[in-house]
Design a protein around this motif. Structure first.
Motif, short mmCIF file in Angstrom:
data_model
loop_
_atom_site.label_atom_id
_atom_site.label_comp_id
_atom_site.label_asym_id
_atom_site.label_seq_id
_atom_site.Cartn_x
_atom_site.Cartn_y
_atom_site.Cartn_z
N ILE A 20 68.96 -29.40 -15.57
CA ILE A 20 69.49 -28.89 -16.85
C ILE A 20 68.33 -28.75 -17.83
CG2 ILE A 20 71.04 -29.38 -18.77
CD1 ILE A 20 72.74 -31.02 -16.81
N GLY A 21 68.13 -27.54 -18.32
CA GLY A 21 67.00 -27.27 -19.21
C GLY A 21 65.88 -26.65 -18.41
N LEU A 22 65.62 -25.38 -18.67
CA LEU A 22 64.63 -24.66 -17.84
C LEU A 22 63.40 -24.27 -18.65
CD1 LEU A 22 67.25 -22.48 -15.94
CD2 LEU A 22 66.18 -24.60 -15.16
N GLY A 23 62.87 -25.24 -19.37
CA GLY A 23 61.58 -25.04 -20.05
C GLY A 23 60.48 -25.10 -18.99
N ARG A 24 59.27 -25.39 -19.42
CA ARG A 24 58.16 -25.42 -18.45
C ARG A 24 58.36 -26.50 -17.39
NH1 ARG A 24 54.22 -26.52 -23.02
NH2 ARG A 24 56.16 -27.55 -23.53
N PHE A 25 58.78 -27.68 -17.85
CA PHE A 25 58.96 -28.80 -16.92
C PHE A 25 60.15 -28.57 -15.99
CE2 PHE A 25 61.06 -32.93 -16.07
CZ PHE A 25 60.09 -33.48 -15.26
N GLY A 26 61.32 -28.25 -16.59
CA GLY A 26 62.54 -28.08 -15.78
C GLY A 26 62.40 -26.97 -14.77
N VAL B 127 70.41 -24.87 -14.79
CA VAL B 127 71.30 -24.61 -15.93
C VAL B 127 70.50 -24.54 -17.23
CG1 VAL B 127 73.31 -25.48 -17.22
CG2 VAL B 127 73.14 -25.93 -14.77
N ASP B 128 70.82 -23.56 -18.07
CA ASP B 128 70.22 -23.51 -19.41
C ASP B 128 71.16 -22.74 -20.32
OD1 ASP B 128 66.89 -23.81 -20.30
OD2 ASP B 128 68.32 -22.89 -21.69
N THR B 129 71.08 -23.04 -21.61
CA THR B 129 71.89 -22.28 -22.57
C THR B 129 71.31 -20.89 -22.77
OG1 THR B 129 70.57 -23.47 -24.20
CG2 THR B 129 72.88 -24.10 -24.03
N GLN C 221 68.05 -15.76 -20.92
CA GLN C 221 66.77 -15.24 -20.40
C GLN C 221 66.12 -16.22 -19.43
OE1 GLN C 221 64.29 -14.34 -23.75
NE2 GLN C 221 64.78 -12.15 -23.58
N LYS C 222 66.19 -17.51 -19.79
CA LYS C 222 65.60 -18.53 -18.91
C LYS C 222 66.32 -18.54 -17.56
CE LYS C 222 62.76 -20.96 -21.78
NZ LYS C 222 63.25 -21.68 -22.95
N VAL C 223 67.64 -18.35 -17.62
CA VAL C 223 68.45 -18.35 -16.40
C VAL C 223 68.08 -17.14 -15.54
CG1 VAL C 223 70.81 -18.19 -15.50
CG2 VAL C 223 70.33 -19.60 -17.51
N ALA D 180 74.88 -22.18 -19.26
CA ALA D 180 75.92 -23.09 -19.76
C ALA D 180 75.29 -24.07 -20.73
CB ALA D 180 76.56 -23.85 -18.59
N ASP D 181 76.13 -24.62 -21.60
CA ASP D 181 75.68 -25.63 -22.55
C ASP D 181 76.04 -27.00 -22.00
OD1 ASP D 181 75.12 -27.31 -24.62
OD2 ASP D 181 76.14 -26.10 -26.15
N ALA D 182 75.04 -27.82 -21.78
CA ALA D 182 75.28 -29.14 -21.20
C ALA D 182 76.10 -30.03 -22.13
CB ALA D 182 73.95 -29.81 -20.87
N LEU D 183 76.13 -29.68 -23.41
CA LEU D 183 76.89 -30.50 -24.36
C LEU D 183 78.38 -30.19 -24.28
CD1 LEU D 183 74.49 -30.42 -27.41
CD2 LEU D 183 74.83 -32.23 -25.73
N ILE E 11 65.75 -31.33 -20.79
CA ILE E 11 65.84 -30.77 -22.14
C ILE E 11 64.71 -31.41 -22.93
CG2 ILE E 11 67.23 -30.60 -24.23
CD1 ILE E 11 69.71 -30.76 -22.38
N GLY E 12 63.85 -30.60 -23.50
CA GLY E 12 62.65 -31.14 -24.11
C GLY E 12 62.82 -31.54 -25.56
N HIS E 13 62.74 -30.55 -26.43
CA HIS E 13 62.61 -30.87 -27.85
C HIS E 13 63.90 -31.36 -28.50
CE1 HIS E 13 59.21 -28.22 -26.85
NE2 HIS E 13 58.59 -29.19 -27.49
N ASP E 14 65.03 -30.91 -28.02
CA ASP E 14 66.29 -31.33 -28.62
C ASP E 14 66.68 -32.71 -28.08
OD1 ASP E 14 68.81 -31.65 -29.61
OD2 ASP E 14 69.48 -29.62 -29.12
N ALA F 161 65.75 -38.33 -16.40
CA ALA F 161 65.66 -37.67 -17.70
C ALA F 161 64.22 -37.62 -18.18
CB ALA F 161 66.53 -38.40 -18.71
N LYS F 162 63.88 -36.50 -18.79
CA LYS F 162 62.53 -36.33 -19.33
C LYS F 162 62.49 -36.81 -20.78
CE LYS F 162 60.19 -32.61 -21.52
NZ LYS F 162 59.19 -31.57 -21.46
N ALA F 163 61.51 -37.66 -21.09
CA ALA F 163 61.36 -38.15 -22.46
C ALA F 163 60.12 -37.55 -23.10
CB ALA F 163 61.23 -39.67 -22.44
#
Ligand code: ADP
Length: 215
Positions: free
Chosen positions: A7-13, A30-32, A35-37, A50-53, A73-76, A97-99
């Protein structure tokens, strides 16, 4: 075969997701952000916007059935923490989980993350170590004082046996294995002669290993 969801497809995900998929595992990404998807859809088993929330969407995606769910999910920070809580409440067995910060990591562990990773911090440590010790390839912390390292054979070891090089005597370090091309010599004897290009897997006290790697 293990099944993974990221969940969360930034650089790490996205790196985790595509690497697992390349290794042959089933990966749901999964990502909100649509474009990332779209960017990853050809490289994973399924990619869904999809929104994980949103509790219902998470359930509809069958998160419970995955062996491991990675919350990347990185910054949020709030979204990362809430997603972790929801996944554990749903009964997901393993949540990684990534911190971003130490505090974020502590909270993630408190709310049930089975493993917390700090990619930026850890990569920083690795890069710093490899800069200081020119021969170092990899480093595993065993405790604050002891580690296992993988390093390219120091030049002046070439042609000498482990005994002659004084790996144990002079450096106080034990060699667990020698990697030589595609071959791996496990628990080499003291008479084993070191060749150029050998990779040594060594265990010992950190300051001793640093000395070995710095030579
Ligand atoms: P990185 O530092 O690894 O690049 P980012 O913070 O840039 O991490 O990326 C995190 C990703 O997580 C983004 O693509 C963002 O759209 C996604 N994301 C954030 N919140 C949610 C959420 N609630 N559900 C799904 N994906 C999310």
């Amino acid at each position: 075969m293990k099944q993974f969801a990221v969940i969360g497809l930034g650089r790490f995900g996205s790196s985790v997701a595509t690497t697992l998929a390349r290794m042959g595992y089933d990966v749901l990404a999964v990502d909100t952000d649509e474009q990332k998807v779209e960017r990853i859809v050809d490289r994973v088993t399924h990619a869904v916007q999809a929104d994980a929330l949103d509790d219902e969407s998470l359930k509809a995606l069958g998160m419970r059935n995955f062996d491991v769910v990675i919350v990347a999910i990185g910054h949020d920070m709030q979204a990362s923490i809430l997603t972790t809580v929801m996944l554990k409440e749903m009964g997901v067995r393993t949540v990684v989980a990534k911190a971003n910060t130490e505090l974020h990591g502590r909270v993630l562990a408190r709310v049930g993350a089975d493993k917390v990773v700090f990619p930026e911090r850890d990569m920083g440590v690795r890069v710093a170590r490899s800069l200081v010790s020119k021969n170092l390839l990899d480093h595993i912390d065993l405790s604050p004082d002891f580690s296992i390292v993988e390093l390219v054979t120091p030049k002046d070891f070439v042609g000498k046996s482990l005994l002659e090089a004084g790996v144990r005597g002079r450096y106080g370090v034990n060699i667990l294995a020698i990697r030589r091309g595609t071959e791996v010599l496990i628990a080499p004897g003291a008479k084993e002669v070191i060749r150029e290009g050998d990779v040594l897997v060594a265990i010992g006290r950190n300051e001793r290993l640093e000395k070995l790697g710095g030579d």
